[in-house]
Design an enzyme around this catalytic site. Sequence first.
Site: not given
Length: 530
Positions: A14, A17, A70, A149, A187, A223, A381, A507, A509
């Site tokens: 959704l 994060g 995240d 879990e 909904k 609602k 890398c 890395h 990034e």
Amino acid sequence: MKYLFVTGGVVSSLGKGLAAAALGTLLEHRGLKVILQKFDPYLNVDPGTMSPFQHGEVYVLDDGAETDLDLGHYERFTSCNLSKLNNLTSGQVYETVLRKERRGDYLGKTVQVIPHVTDEIKNRIHEVAKKMEGDIIITEIGGTTGDIEGLPFLEALRQFQDEVGHENVAFIHVTLVPFIKAAGELKTKPTQQSVAKLREIGIAPKIIICRAEHQVDNELRDKIAMFCNVPRSNVIQFLDVKDTIYEAPLKLHQENLDGIVCDALGLKTPEPDLTDYRATVDRIINPAYQVKIAVVGKYIELQDAYKSIYESLTHAGASNDCGVQIVRIDAEDIEKYGPEKYLSEVDGILIPGGFGDRGIEGKILSAQYARENRVPYFGLCLGMQIATIEFARNVCHLNRANSIEFDPDTPHPVICLLEEQKEVTEKGASMRLGTWEAKLREGSLARSLYGRDSVNERHRHRYEFNDAYKEQLETAGLLVSGTSPDGTLAEIVEIPGHPFFLAVQFHPEFQSKPRQPHPLFKGFVAAALS
Ligand code: GLN
């Protein structure tokens, strides 16, 4: 310390994060010191052993923790610098509890989910609160309400409210408000039910964030407010962002999320000044120029496998006033149909990190194409190992040169196992991980892009450039322009005279932010643009 917990309802993916990170941006702009962390209910100790197909990218922190992607959002959207403390999984919780049990720490007691597992979860929040200075901890709970879990985590948080005082805790529930095409309506029932599930556990969210494809109108908000027992003003919408995820803080601010959170927690802060932030987002959305960058990898069809790379390209683009169109190319297609078909129209070629031999030859062909056709090349890398193999084979004529990861019997192991890896037998958290320093060579491209002679970058690898071939490769024109401080480990290679041919063993990034683009990405995009 104030505590904000972000749960998710109805479905996964959704953007919880992103919502948590975007809220972090807003609260920082209100002058608060924000700490972000993630709880992941799965049993892996960390995502380091999971395939990107399962879990997307593994995000590496300064201290070498291999974490959920995240945490990448958290570091990009805020100034917080995270550590292994900030990503807790059920695997870690059980590992700790079982270690204590074997040591006899429980003094003969029966060891149970409540209180022993839940205590361990609460301890972690207290530990973060104690060790990291801040005004507010935002904790995202992975998974979806109703998952078996996830229950120990939610139960721990229910108890936690009593320990620190309910006035210091707020729950935000991020939920899906689906659009049913046939009825032409949004909904609310799934939201009602997932909030009911939380309340059954003893958690009453104060704020509901509705992810929706269409405007959530007042009637629907009324609602949801009524059924979920929250004030009407605390039901807010979070529509899909159109152009860039960096719009998310602005969208949520429009809905007054930051104001609502501060009210809910009794935090007195000024309104945020988002002028500069808005300007950055504008630069991302309305660039003057465009470049096409090919990312040649093996998890190309997944949104999340190269997340930080795609984000870093966006940051670098914005700082060059240019939009980056990312062309995702499956390395195996290059093996089958040749590089021209895919690479002749692009302005730059990037080879990301990776493991295993699938697609390797396609990546080598791409590096060769970039070198021979003077197309800007950036290797990360594995992308540096590929560049080295290609150069050894095609320039130094070292027949069948390879990494021993892909061909253990190669006559020319130009990439070999790191010395420290030779004794390693376990897969989890056993690579060369986290931040290590590299010294940069005077007069090199790397040195001029960074504008410094030494840098700290994050690593995650088992194999390295084989020093036995260094002299031969350098004589032929592949310069080792960055090394570990003792000079033994090659960290950066480049080809002087090429418009931009640079590859790094680390890395970069993981250290790029929208307003602090990484210098190497910035240089790569600039080269692609020119
Ligand atoms: N597989 C290579 C190694 O272990 C590269 C790793 C990576 O790209 N992260 O050294």
